[in-house]
Design an enzyme around this catalytic site. Structure first.
Site, PDB file in Angstrom:
ATOM      1  N   HIS A  18      62.252 -19.390 -20.572  1.00  0.00           N
ATOM      2  CA  HIS A  18      62.019 -18.798 -19.250  1.00  0.00           C
ATOM      3  C   HIS A  18      62.589 -17.380 -19.219  1.00  0.00           C
ATOM      4  O   HIS A  18      63.081 -16.872 -20.239  1.00  0.00           O
ATOM      5  CB  HIS A  18      62.573 -19.681 -18.130  1.00  0.00           C
ATOM      6  CG  HIS A  18      64.047 -19.961 -18.215  1.00  0.00           C
ATOM      7  ND1 HIS A  18      64.995 -18.966 -18.236  1.00  0.00           N
ATOM      8  CD2 HIS A  18      64.734 -21.127 -18.293  1.00  0.00           C
ATOM      9  CE1 HIS A  18      66.201 -19.490 -18.292  1.00  0.00           C
ATOM     10  NE2 HIS A  18      66.067 -20.813 -18.349  1.00  0.00           N
ATOM     11  N   HIS A  21      66.118 -16.588 -20.745  1.00  0.00           N
ATOM     12  CA  HIS A  21      66.137 -16.419 -22.201  1.00  0.00           C
ATOM     13  C   HIS A  21      65.503 -15.076 -22.571  1.00  0.00           C
ATOM     14  O   HIS A  21      65.953 -14.388 -23.490  1.00  0.00           O
ATOM     15  CB  HIS A  21      65.348 -17.535 -22.896  1.00  0.00           C
ATOM     16  CG  HIS A  21      65.771 -18.917 -22.518  1.00  0.00           C
ATOM     17  ND1 HIS A  21      64.923 -19.808 -21.894  1.00  0.00           N
ATOM     18  CD2 HIS A  21      66.952 -19.556 -22.649  1.00  0.00           C
ATOM     19  CE1 HIS A  21      65.577 -20.946 -21.679  1.00  0.00           C
ATOM     20  NE2 HIS A  21      66.806 -20.814 -22.123  1.00  0.00           N
ATOM     21  N   CYS A 128      78.833 -34.844 -19.771  1.00  0.00           N
ATOM     22  CA  CYS A 128      77.551 -34.458 -19.169  1.00  0.00           C
ATOM     23  C   CYS A 128      76.599 -34.050 -20.299  1.00  0.00           C
ATOM     24  O   CYS A 128      76.860 -33.075 -21.021  1.00  0.00           O
ATOM     25  CB  CYS A 128      77.712 -33.301 -18.188  1.00  0.00           C
ATOM     26  SG  CYS A 128      76.102 -32.673 -17.653  1.00  0.00           S
ATOM     27  N   CYS A 131      75.086 -30.434 -19.971  1.00  0.00           N
ATOM     28  CA  CYS A 131      75.969 -29.349 -20.436  1.00  0.00           C
ATOM     29  C   CYS A 131      76.290 -29.515 -21.909  1.00  0.00           C
ATOM     30  O   CYS A 131      76.793 -28.572 -22.531  1.00  0.00           O
ATOM     31  CB  CYS A 131      77.308 -29.355 -19.713  1.00  0.00           C
ATOM     32  SG  CYS A 131      77.270 -29.177 -17.952  1.00  0.00           S
ATOM     33  N   CYS A 145      77.672 -33.900 -11.931  1.00  0.00           N
ATOM     34  CA  CYS A 145      77.842 -32.569 -12.507  1.00  0.00           C
ATOM     35  C   CYS A 145      77.081 -31.594 -11.613  1.00  0.00           C
ATOM     36  O   CYS A 145      75.881 -31.763 -11.398  1.00  0.00           O
ATOM     37  CB  CYS A 145      77.284 -32.518 -13.928  1.00  0.00           C
ATOM     38  SG  CYS A 145      76.923 -30.835 -14.468  1.00  0.00           S
ATOM     39  N   HIS A 148      73.927 -29.961 -13.188  1.00  0.00           N
ATOM     40  CA  HIS A 148      72.760 -30.770 -13.545  1.00  0.00           C
ATOM     41  C   HIS A 148      72.437 -31.849 -12.534  1.00  0.00           C
ATOM     42  O   HIS A 148      71.482 -32.594 -12.703  1.00  0.00           O
ATOM     43  CB  HIS A 148      72.930 -31.351 -14.953  1.00  0.00           C
ATOM     44  CG  HIS A 148      72.950 -30.281 -15.996  1.00  0.00           C
ATOM     45  ND1 HIS A 148      74.094 -29.679 -16.430  1.00  0.00           N
ATOM     46  CD2 HIS A 148      71.923 -29.661 -16.647  1.00  0.00           C
ATOM     47  CE1 HIS A 148      73.799 -28.741 -17.308  1.00  0.00           C
ATOM     48  NE2 HIS A 148      72.489 -28.704 -17.460  1.00  0.00           N
ATOM     49  N   LYS A 297      68.898 -21.154  -7.996  1.00  0.00           N
ATOM     50  CA  LYS A 297      68.994 -21.417  -9.416  1.00  0.00           C
ATOM     51  C   LYS A 297      67.604 -21.783  -9.945  1.00  0.00           C
ATOM     52  O   LYS A 297      66.843 -22.448  -9.255  1.00  0.00           O
ATOM     53  CB  LYS A 297      69.937 -22.607  -9.607  1.00  0.00           C
ATOM     54  CG  LYS A 297      70.687 -22.549 -10.895  1.00  0.00           C
ATOM     55  CD  LYS A 297      71.589 -23.747 -11.032  1.00  0.00           C
ATOM     56  CE  LYS A 297      71.698 -24.010 -12.510  1.00  0.00           C
ATOM     57  NZ  LYS A 297      73.007 -23.966 -13.048  1.00  0.00           N
ATOM     58  N   LYS A 300      63.298 -26.742 -12.818  1.00  0.00           N
ATOM     59  CA  LYS A 300      61.966 -27.346 -12.844  1.00  0.00           C
ATOM     60  C   LYS A 300      61.654 -28.014 -11.516  1.00  0.00           C
ATOM     61  O   LYS A 300      60.541 -27.924 -11.022  1.00  0.00           O
ATOM     62  CB  LYS A 300      61.914 -28.388 -13.969  1.00  0.00           C
ATOM     63  CG  LYS A 300      61.189 -27.902 -15.197  1.00  0.00           C
ATOM     64  CD  LYS A 300      60.633 -29.084 -15.953  1.00  0.00           C
ATOM     65  CE  LYS A 300      61.214 -29.116 -17.336  1.00  0.00           C
ATOM     66  NZ  LYS A 300      60.865 -30.215 -18.168  1.00  0.00           N
TER      67      LYS A 300
HETATM   68  O1  ME8 Z   1      73.384 -22.572 -24.025  1.00  0.00           O
HETATM   69  N1  ME8 Z   1      70.070 -15.991 -16.350  1.00  0.00           N
HETATM   70  O2  ME8 Z   1      71.235 -22.602 -24.843  1.00  0.00           O
HETATM   71  P1  ME8 Z   1      70.386 -22.289 -23.510  1.00  0.00           P
HETATM   72  C1  ME8 Z   1      70.393 -15.237 -17.404  1.00  0.00           C
HETATM   73  N2  ME8 Z   1      72.054 -23.613 -27.102  1.00  0.00           N
HETATM   74  N3  ME8 Z   1      70.379 -15.681 -18.663  1.00  0.00           N
HETATM   75  C2  ME8 Z   1      69.998 -16.943 -18.874  1.00  0.00           C
HETATM   76  C3  ME8 Z   1      69.631 -17.788 -17.806  1.00  0.00           C
HETATM   77  C4  ME8 Z   1      69.671 -17.248 -16.490  1.00  0.00           C
HETATM   78  N4  ME8 Z   1      69.336 -17.953 -15.418  1.00  0.00           N
HETATM   79  N5  ME8 Z   1      69.310 -18.975 -18.324  1.00  0.00           N
HETATM   80  C5  ME8 Z   1      69.453 -18.878 -19.672  1.00  0.00           C
HETATM   81  C6  ME8 Z   1      72.600 -22.754 -24.922  1.00  0.00           C
HETATM   82  N6  ME8 Z   1      69.865 -17.652 -20.018  1.00  0.00           N
HETATM   83  C7  ME8 Z   1      73.079 -23.045 -26.326  1.00  0.00           C
HETATM   84  C8  ME8 Z   1      73.598 -21.747 -26.923  1.00  0.00           C
HETATM   85  S1  ME8 Z   1      74.607 -20.317 -28.932  1.00  0.00           S
HETATM   86  C9  ME8 Z   1      75.481 -20.602 -30.304  1.00  0.00           C
HETATM   87  C10 ME8 Z   1      74.151 -21.865 -28.307  1.00  0.00           C
HETATM   88  C11 ME8 Z   1      70.117 -17.168 -21.378  1.00  0.00           C
HETATM   89  O3  ME8 Z   1      68.982 -22.532 -23.868  1.00  0.00           O
HETATM   90  C12 ME8 Z   1      71.520 -16.611 -21.524  1.00  0.00           C
HETATM   91  O4  ME8 Z   1      71.578 -15.825 -22.684  1.00  0.00           O
HETATM   92  O5  ME8 Z   1      70.971 -22.987 -22.353  1.00  0.00           O
HETATM   93  C13 ME8 Z   1      72.320 -17.881 -21.732  1.00  0.00           C
HETATM   94  O6  ME8 Z   1      73.614 -17.628 -22.263  1.00  0.00           O
HETATM   95  C14 ME8 Z   1      71.416 -18.632 -22.688  1.00  0.00           C
HETATM   96  O7  ME8 Z   1      70.079 -18.286 -22.263  1.00  0.00           O
HETATM   97  C15 ME8 Z   1      71.609 -20.129 -22.670  1.00  0.00           C
HETATM   98  O8  ME8 Z   1      70.548 -20.725 -23.363  1.00  0.00           O
END
Ligand code: ME8
Length: 476
Positions: A18, A21, A128, A131, A145, A148, A297, A300
Site C-alpha cells: 500500500h 510501503h 499478538c 505485531c 491489541c 490489531h 489508520k 482493510k
Molecule cells: O514491519 N505509513 O513489515 P511491514 C508510513 N516485516 N509507512 C508505512 C505505513 C504507514 N501507514 N505502513 C507501512 C514489517 N509503512 C517487518 C519489517 S524489517 C527488517 C522487517 C512502511 O510490511 C514503513 O516503512 O509492516 C514501515 O516501517 C514498514 O512499511 C512496515 O512494513
C-alpha cells in the site's frame, strides 16, 4: 572510495503493498538516484525485499487455502510488480525464503550462540500475531491489541532469548556519541528514553515449532524455529553476502536505513545488539512518520487502503511519486489526502513546471528562431536538502525557482519587449536567464522524475529549441 548503502524494511507478505510501503520505497529510490549521480552507479547499493516467515504469514496462507511458500511467492511478486510500476530502481530484492538468506541466517544464529549471547528460558505471556511480538497487559485496550483489535494468544513455551540487557549501556553510548545515528532527533530521544526507563526486556529469538511452524530451523534445537526479527533484521547483511562477500566488505555499514516509527525499537535496539554481538559497525537510521488516510489508520476493514498501482494508473509513476513526496516533510506524522492530488497536480505540474517549459521554449522559438546558448552550469539546486534527506524541501526549492520564473515572465512581458527592436538584447538576456534556470530545474528533478528531467534537458539543449509538441503534463 565513496559508497552509499540504502535499505528499506523488508515488507510482510501477509497483504499486498500500500501507499505506506510505497512512501518508504520511493524515498529510498530518490536518494539512490541522487547518490548514483554523485558517486557513480557502481558505488550505490539500494536494497528492498519481503519478510516471509512467521505465524502471521502462515495464517494468511491458510486463509487462502494454499501452502505458505506458494502464498509468499505470489504476494512477494505483487511487491515486485508494484515497484516496477512505480519505476523503482533497486539493486537487489531479497526474500527471507531465499536459499542464500536461510543459509547465512543459520550461520549467524550459530555465531550468536557461540558468542554466549543467547540463553534458554521459559516464557509465559501474551503474544499478538499481528505485531509478531509479545505484548504486556498494560498495552491492551479492552483486552485487545490496540493496533490489531484482536485478543492476544496466551503462550507458555520454552524459547531462546537474546541478552539485550548486556548491550543496552553500549547501545546508549553509541547513540549518544553518534556512532549509531538515529534521525530525526526526536526519535533518537525516544529511543534513549526507552533505554533509561528500562522498559526493554531481553527478546526472544525463537518460538516453538508448534506455534510457528513456518520459519528457519534453530540449528541446535529441533523443537524451535527462528523468531521473525532475527531472520528479518539480518537481511540487511545477508543480502550483501555476509561475512565474506565483496558487497558486504564494500557496503556495510548502511548509510541510510529507512523505516517508519512502528519498527523503530527493533532497528534501534535489537538490530544494533545483534550487530555488536557480531562485531560489526553501526548503521544510520532514518525514521519517517506513520501516516493515516483522511485521519484514519489504513485498514482493510475501513476500506481506505491506497493501492500505489491505482495512483500510477491515474497519474503515471513520476507524477505519483512527486505528489506523495511533496505533500509532507520526511519524519512528520501525516495524513494523506488523495483528494488534494488533482489540485496539486494542476497547480504544480500543469500550471507550474509544464507552463514554464512551454512559455520559455515557445518564446525562444518565436523571438530567437530557436537559437539560444546556455552556459550549462549546475547550480546544485536542491542538492543540500537531498543530502540531508529533506525530500519535500528539495522539491520546494525547485518549485520556488519555477514560481519566480513564471512571475518574472509576467512582469517583464517578453511579448511587449519583442515589439521593439531596441529591446532585443534585453529580451535575449531574459530568455537566457530563464533557460539556464530551466536547465537547472531539470537537473535537480533527475532523482525525482528521471524521464521528465531528460525530456526537459533534451528540449532546452537542442540545437534549435522548439516548444514541446505535446504538453509535458496534460491537464486532467
Ligand atoms: O514491519 N505509513 O513489515 P511491514 C508510513 N516485516 N509507512 C508505512 C505505513 C504507514 N501507514 N505502513 C507501512 C514489517 N509503512 C517487518 C519489517 S524489517 C527488517 C522487517 C512502511 O510490511 C514503513 O516503512 O509492516 C514501515 O516501517 C514498514 O512499511 C512496515 O512494513
Amino acid at each position: 572510495m565513496e559508497k552509499f548503502y540504502i535499505t528499506t524494511p523488508i515488507y510482510y507478505v501477509n497483504d499486498k503493498p500500500h501507499i505506506g510501503h510505497a512512501y518508504t520505497t520511493i524515498v529510498a529510490d530518490v536518494l539512490a538516484r541522487y547518490w548514483r549521480a554523485q558517486i557513480g552507479e557502481d558505488n550505490v547499493y539500494f536494497l528492498t525485499g519481503t519478510d516471509e516467515h512467521g505465524a502471521k504469514i502462515a495464517e494468511a496462507a491458510e486463509a487462502e487455502g494454499i501452502e505458505p511458500q506458494a502464498f509468499t511467492d505470489k504476494v512477494s511478486q505483487k511487491f515486485k510488480d508494484a515497484w516496477s510500476n512505480m519505476e523503482i530502481d533497486y539493486n537487489h530484492f531479497i526474500r527471507t525464503t531465499d536459499k542464500e538468506h536461510v543459509k547465512i541466517i543459520t550461520d549467524i544464529l550459530n555465531t550468536l550462540k557461540d558468542k554466549g549471547v543467547l540463553y534458554e528460558d521459559n516464557y509465559e505471556g501474551l503474544y499478538c500475531v499481528g505485531c509478531e511480538k509479545f505484548i504486556t497487559e498494560g498495552e491492551l485496550v479492552d483486552g485487545k491489541c490496540p493496533d490489531h483489535n484482536k485478543e492476544p494468544d496466551n503462550v507458555t513455551e520454552k524459547n531462546w532469548f537474546f541478552k539485550l540487557s548486556d548491550f543496552l549501556p553500549k547501545i546508549k553510548a553509541a547513540i549518544e556519541s553518534g556512532e549509531l545515528a538515529i534521525y530525526p532527533e526526536s526519535r533518537k530521544n525516544e529511543v534513549l528514553g526507552l533505554i533509561d526507563k528500562q522498559h526493554v526486556p531481553d527478546f526472544s529469538i525463537s518460538r516453538s515449532k508448534k506455534s510457528v511452524p513456518w520459519g528457519v530451523d534453530l540449528p541446535w534445537d529441533d523443537d524451535q524455529k527462528t523468531y521473525v526479527w532475527v531472520d528479518a533484521l539480518s537481511n540487511y547483511i545477508t543480502a550483501l553476502d555476509y561475512p565474506k562477500g565483496e558487497d558486504f566488505k564494500k557496503y556495510w555499514p548502511a548509510d541510510a536505513q529507512f523505516m517508519a516509527l512502528d519498527i523503530l525499537k527493533f532497528h534501534a535496539l535489537y538490530w544494533p545488539a545483534i550487530l555488536m554481538a557480531l562485531d560489526l559497525p553501526m548503521p544510520k537510521l532514518y525514521i519517517h512518520g506513520f501516516f493515516t488516510i483522511d485521519g484514519q489508520k489504513m485498514s482493510k476493514t475501513l476500506g481506505n487502503v491506497i493501492d500505489p498501482n491505482e495512483l500510477v494508473e491515474q497519474y503515471g509513476a513520476e507524477v505519483s511519486k512527486y505528489l506523495i513526496l511533496s505533500q509532507f516533510s520526511f519524519g512528520q506524522e501525516s495524513d494523506i489526502r488523495v483528494e488534494d492530488f488533482p489540485v496539486k497536480y494542476n497547480a504544480d505540474l500543469v500550471n507550474g513546471l509544464g507552463n514554464l517549459v512551454n512559455r520559455v521554449t515557445n518564446m525562444i522559438e518565436k523571438y530567437l528562431d530557436g537559437q539560444i546558448e546556455i552556459d550549462t552550469k549546475d547550480m546544485g539546486l536542491g542538492s543540500e536538502e537531498l543530502k540531508q534527506l529533506r525530500f519535500r524541501e528539495a522539491l520546494l526549492t525547485i518549485w520556488q525557482v519555477i514560481a519566480k520564473d513564471n512571475s518574472l515572465i509576467d512582469q517583464e512581458k517578453p511579448w511587449e519587449l519583442a515589439k521593439d527592436e531596441a529591446n532585443k538584447d534585453k529580451l535575449k538576456s531574459l530568455l537566457k536567464e530563464l533557460s539556464l534556470d530551466l536547465y537547472n530545474i531539470a537537473l535537480a528533478l533527475k532523482p525525482f522524475m528521471p524521464n521528465k528531467s531528460k525530456e526537459i534537458l533534451d528540449i532546452i539543449t537542442a540545437k534549435k529549441v522548439t516548444k514541446p509538441s505535446e504538453p509535458l503534463f496534460p491537464r486532467l
